[in-house]
Design a protein around this motif. Structure first.
Motif, PDB file in Angstrom:
ATOM      1  N   PRO A  94       0.811  -1.229   0.000  1.00  0.00           N
ATOM      2  CA  PRO A  94       0.000   0.000   0.000  1.00  0.00           C
ATOM      3  C   PRO A  94       0.838   1.271   0.000  1.00  0.00           C
ATOM      4  N   GLU A  95       1.970   1.235   0.703  1.00  0.00           N
ATOM      5  CA  GLU A  95       2.815   2.423   0.761  1.00  0.00           C
ATOM      6  C   GLU A  95       3.340   2.802  -0.621  1.00  0.00           C
ATOM      7  N   ARG A  96       3.641   1.811  -1.440  1.00  0.00           N
ATOM      8  CA  ARG A  96       4.164   2.098  -2.778  1.00  0.00           C
ATOM      9  C   ARG A  96       3.067   2.671  -3.670  1.00  0.00           C
ATOM     10  N   VAL A  97       1.865   2.101  -3.551  1.00  0.00           N
ATOM     11  CA  VAL A  97       0.737   2.636  -4.320  1.00  0.00           C
ATOM     12  C   VAL A  97       0.451   4.068  -3.880  1.00  0.00           C
ATOM     13  N   ARG A  98       0.489   4.292  -2.571  1.00  0.00           N
ATOM     14  CA  ARG A  98       0.253   5.644  -2.046  1.00  0.00           C
ATOM     15  C   ARG A  98       1.219   6.656  -2.648  1.00  0.00           C
ATOM     16  N   GLU A  99       2.492   6.296  -2.748  1.00  0.00           N
ATOM     17  CA  GLU A  99       3.466   7.245  -3.285  1.00  0.00           C
ATOM     18  C   GLU A  99       3.166   7.574  -4.750  1.00  0.00           C
ATOM     19  N   GLU A 100       2.734   6.588  -5.522  1.00  0.00           N
ATOM     20  CA  GLU A 100       2.352   6.871  -6.909  1.00  0.00           C
ATOM     21  C   GLU A 100       1.116   7.770  -6.961  1.00  0.00           C
ATOM     22  N   LEU A 101       0.144   7.477  -6.103  1.00  0.00           N
ATOM     23  CA  LEU A 101      -1.059   8.302  -6.061  1.00  0.00           C
ATOM     24  C   LEU A 101      -0.736   9.742  -5.660  1.00  0.00           C
ATOM     25  N   HIS A 102       0.159   9.893  -4.704  1.00  0.00           N
ATOM     26  CA  HIS A 102       0.497  11.241  -4.249  1.00  0.00           C
ATOM     27  C   HIS A 102       1.286  12.006  -5.303  1.00  0.00           C
TER      28      HIS A 102
ATOM     29  N   ALA B  37      -2.830  23.490  -2.995  1.00  0.00           N
ATOM     30  CA  ALA B  37      -3.643  22.793  -1.991  1.00  0.00           C
ATOM     31  C   ALA B  37      -2.872  21.612  -1.407  1.00  0.00           C
ATOM     32  N   PRO B  38      -2.878  21.467  -0.082  1.00  0.00           N
ATOM     33  CA  PRO B  38      -2.161  20.341   0.532  1.00  0.00           C
ATOM     34  C   PRO B  38      -2.842  19.014   0.215  1.00  0.00           C
ATOM     35  N   LEU B  39      -2.105  17.930   0.353  1.00  0.00           N
ATOM     36  CA  LEU B  39      -2.634  16.612  -0.014  1.00  0.00           C
ATOM     37  C   LEU B  39      -3.919  16.230   0.735  1.00  0.00           C
ATOM     38  N   PRO B  40      -4.030  16.462   2.051  1.00  0.00           N
ATOM     39  CA  PRO B  40      -5.298  16.094   2.700  1.00  0.00           C
ATOM     40  C   PRO B  40      -6.499  16.806   2.089  1.00  0.00           C
ATOM     41  N   LEU B  41      -6.318  18.053   1.661  1.00  0.00           N
ATOM     42  CA  LEU B  41      -7.414  18.785   1.027  1.00  0.00           C
ATOM     43  C   LEU B  41      -7.728  18.194  -0.346  1.00  0.00           C
ATOM     44  N   ARG B  42      -6.715  17.782  -1.078  1.00  0.00           N
ATOM     45  CA  ARG B  42      -6.943  17.141  -2.381  1.00  0.00           C
ATOM     46  C   ARG B  42      -7.730  15.838  -2.209  1.00  0.00           C
ATOM     47  N   TRP B  43      -7.320  15.055  -1.212  1.00  0.00           N
ATOM     48  CA  TRP B  43      -8.065  13.823  -0.929  1.00  0.00           C
ATOM     49  C   TRP B  43      -9.507  14.140  -0.545  1.00  0.00           C
ATOM     50  N   ALA B  44      -9.693  15.161   0.279  1.00  0.00           N
ATOM     51  CA  ALA B  44     -11.047  15.511   0.715  1.00  0.00           C
ATOM     52  C   ALA B  44     -11.923  15.933  -0.459  1.00  0.00           C
TER      53      ALA B  44
ATOM     54  N   THR C 290     -13.598   7.750   4.272  1.00  0.00           N
ATOM     55  CA  THR C 290     -12.321   8.414   4.013  1.00  0.00           C
ATOM     56  C   THR C 290     -11.251   7.907   4.968  1.00  0.00           C
ATOM     57  N   ARG C 291     -11.610   7.754   6.238  1.00  0.00           N
ATOM     58  CA  ARG C 291     -10.647   7.210   7.206  1.00  0.00           C
ATOM     59  C   ARG C 291     -10.208   5.806   6.797  1.00  0.00           C
ATOM     60  N   GLU C 292     -11.150   4.992   6.359  1.00  0.00           N
ATOM     61  CA  GLU C 292     -10.819   3.622   5.963  1.00  0.00           C
ATOM     62  C   GLU C 292      -9.901   3.609   4.743  1.00  0.00           C
ATOM     63  N   VAL C 293     -10.216   4.434   3.746  1.00  0.00           N
ATOM     64  CA  VAL C 293      -9.421   4.477   2.511  1.00  0.00           C
ATOM     65  C   VAL C 293      -7.994   4.915   2.803  1.00  0.00           C
ATOM     66  N   LEU C 294      -7.856   6.012   3.524  1.00  0.00           N
ATOM     67  CA  LEU C 294      -6.524   6.575   3.738  1.00  0.00           C
ATOM     68  C   LEU C 294      -5.712   5.765   4.736  1.00  0.00           C
ATOM     69  N   ALA C 295      -6.387   5.121   5.680  1.00  0.00           N
ATOM     70  CA  ALA C 295      -5.666   4.206   6.580  1.00  0.00           C
ATOM     71  C   ALA C 295      -5.156   3.004   5.797  1.00  0.00           C
ATOM     72  N   ARG C 296      -5.963   2.516   4.866  1.00  0.00           N
ATOM     73  CA  ARG C 296      -5.532   1.381   4.039  1.00  0.00           C
ATOM     74  C   ARG C 296      -4.306   1.730   3.202  1.00  0.00           C
TER      75      ARG C 296
ATOM     76  N   LEU D 133      -1.566   6.436   4.960  1.00  0.00           N
ATOM     77  CA  LEU D 133      -1.244   7.842   5.113  1.00  0.00           C
ATOM     78  C   LEU D 133      -0.953   8.133   6.578  1.00  0.00           C
ATOM     79  N   PRO D 134      -0.174   9.169   6.862  1.00  0.00           N
ATOM     80  CA  PRO D 134       0.045   9.555   8.260  1.00  0.00           C
ATOM     81  C   PRO D 134      -1.287   9.824   8.950  1.00  0.00           C
ATOM     82  N   GLY D 135      -1.346   9.524  10.235  1.00  0.00           N
ATOM     83  CA  GLY D 135      -2.591   9.677  10.976  1.00  0.00           C
ATOM     84  C   GLY D 135      -3.159  11.083  10.941  1.00  0.00           C
ATOM     85  N   ASP D 136      -2.289  12.092  11.027  1.00  0.00           N
ATOM     86  CA  ASP D 136      -2.765  13.478  11.015  1.00  0.00           C
ATOM     87  C   ASP D 136      -3.413  13.829   9.681  1.00  0.00           C
ATOM     88  N   ASP D 137      -2.814  13.361   8.581  1.00  0.00           N
ATOM     89  CA  ASP D 137      -3.382  13.637   7.260  1.00  0.00           C
ATOM     90  C   ASP D 137      -4.728  12.938   7.093  1.00  0.00           C
ATOM     91  N   THR D 138      -4.796  11.707   7.558  1.00  0.00           N
ATOM     92  CA  THR D 138      -6.054  10.958   7.473  1.00  0.00           C
ATOM     93  C   THR D 138      -7.152  11.652   8.272  1.00  0.00           C
TER      94      THR D 138
END
Length: 446
Positions: free
Chosen positions: A182-190, A252-259, A290-296, A299-304
């Motif tokens: 998941p961490e590798r997929v996250r980096e590509e997504l980010h 826009a920061p990443l948490p806002l983009r996700w939101a 959103t919490r479930e997706v980003l935890a999967r 992502l850092p807890g604060d961003d989630t």
């Protein structure tokens, strides 16, 4: 192309180029297209010596990434990163194991190019072409990387490569290939979400069969019509909201983009729960999803937490006067100004029959009220009484009532109704003598 690469190479300090080293991968690709890389990948005879020499020359820090394999990294003060790995016994074989031809090239200090797969020609044509289908199957993350490169480099994937990406996605979905970490997929997504054209990248992930492997919850909105203010289905609206956000707020920061992307992710389930009647509660459901997706995605807890809080608050009614605007700022200060950016993107992504220039203007005016209130009071007023002082004033035991009184007092101070400790004591005594209803207290917590 060589002229451009030599010009870019000339910009590197002479002490940067490690003795006997070759610049490889994305760094070589960027140099060849006249772009200064943000990160550098080197193959060198002695990684430790090269890393320490670079760190000492530029005041950076060198540390091992993998001591067994001899991988080292250097962080320079300007934020640029250099990775050093041992020079392979067979450089050609190493390059032929890479993902795409534009990343399968190496440059030496004289600007001479090692290019076995025609990567330079693909760069000229702005074409993304795999080195081999086997390489994409060997590391399935490269399927996501293809979508990311299309967006971030502005390249077009050739037909054979796109077909292979689709085959990899199908094999992953069927369990014939193992999903990347998941961490590798996250980096590509980010890396994709960080680009101004991220919305197109999300659509591309869907076209290639990769979105179902990444954020399947988003796909639940495909075909879910909304009507009213909306002209797109739930899925299309989320993607459009991301686009509208980035058009207006490029940083826009990443948490806002996700939101922005996930703000309505709860609508399909809320719709189903209502028997297809409405979307009530989708904001709270969306925050949970959103919490479930980003935890999967690890992502850092604060961003989630921030992304989920933004999703949960995006349906709040906007204030209609200055007093309500100050109250809005007081209650939602921790989410501002990101929440306003999300709400604006949400509204601008909706151009259905109920939407009109007048309604969008009224919405923008309400946002302006909040911004004005935030500008007038950028930080919360200093507390006028402490919890201990309230306990003594009311002669009560520590407990929930103290917190309720503090919240009520702090809000009154934010609204300008209480200005000094004397007023504060009178306010708290009156509040205790005429306690608010449970419903009013609940509203104050929303």
């Amino acid at each position: 192309m060589f002229r451009r690469s030599r010009a870019a190479l000339a910009q590197l300090p002479t002490q940067t180029w490690p003795t006997g080293g070759l610049l490889v991968g994305g760094a070589a690709r960027d140099i060849l297209r006249g772009v200064t890389p943000g990160d550098y990948d080197w193959v060198v005879p002695d990684p430790i010596k090269a890393a320490i020499a670079l760190a000492q020359a530029h005041g950076g820090s060198a540390f091992p990434l993998d001591q067994e394999r001899g991988y080292w990294r250097v962080h320079l003060p300007d934020g640029v990163q250099h990775d050093f790995v041992p020079l392979p016994d067979d450089l050609n074989a190493d390059l032929l194991r890479r993902d795409f031809t534009v990343n399968a090239m190496a440059l030496d200090a004289a600007g001479q190019l090692h290019d076995l797969t025609g990567g330079q020609g693909d760069l000229r044509a702005r074409r993304l072409r795999m080195v081999s289908a086997a390489n994409l199957h060997t590391d399935s993350l490269r399927a996501w990387r293809a979508a990311r490169f299309e967006v971030t480099l502005g390249f077009r994937t050739d037909a054979a490569t796109e077909q292979t990406v689709r085959e990899v996605a199908a094999a992953l979905a069927a369990g014939r290939l193992t999903l990347p970490a998941p961490e590798r997929v996250r980096e590509e997504l980010h890396a994709l979400l960080g680009h101004r054209d991220a919305a197109r990248g999300i659509l591309r992930l869907e076209e290639l069969g990769l979105l179902a492997l990444t954020v399947p919850e988003l796909r639940e909105g495909i075909g879910v019509a909304q009507g009213g203010f909306h002209h797109l289905d739930v899925f299309g609206h989320g993607v459009e909201a991301l686009h509208q956000l980035l058009v207006r707020f490029a940083d826009a920061p990443l948490p806002l983009r996700w939101a922005a992307l996930l703000h309505d992710v709860g609508k399909p389930r809320a719709h189903a729960l209502s028997g297809g009647q409405n979307f009530y509660g989708h904001d709270k459901l969306g925050a949970e999803i959103t919490r479930e997706v980003l935890a999967r995605l690890k992502l850092p807890g604060d961003d989630t937490a921030r992304a989920a809080s933004l999703v949960g608050a995006h349906m709040l009614p906007l204030p209609q006067n200055d007093t309500e605007a100050r109250r809005f700022v007081h209650r939602r200060r921790v989410l501002l100004p990101d929440l306003l950016a999300l709400m604006l993107a949400d509204r601008e992504a909706a151009r259905g029959p109920s939407s009109s220039p007048a309604s969008r203007h009224a919405y923008a005016a309400a946002l302006d009220r909040v911004l004005a209130a935030l500008k007038d009071q950028p930080a919360a007023p200093k507390p006028l009484l402490t919890g201990s002082e309230i306990i003594a004033l009311l002669d009560i035991e520590p407990g929930p009532k103290v917190g309720q009184a503090l919240r009520a007092l702090n809000e009154a101070a934010a609204l300008g109704d209480v200005k000094n400790p004397q007023d504060a004591r009178a306010f708290v005594q009156n509040w205790a003598a005429h306690p608010p209803s449970n419903e009013a207290q609940a509203q104050a917590h929303k």
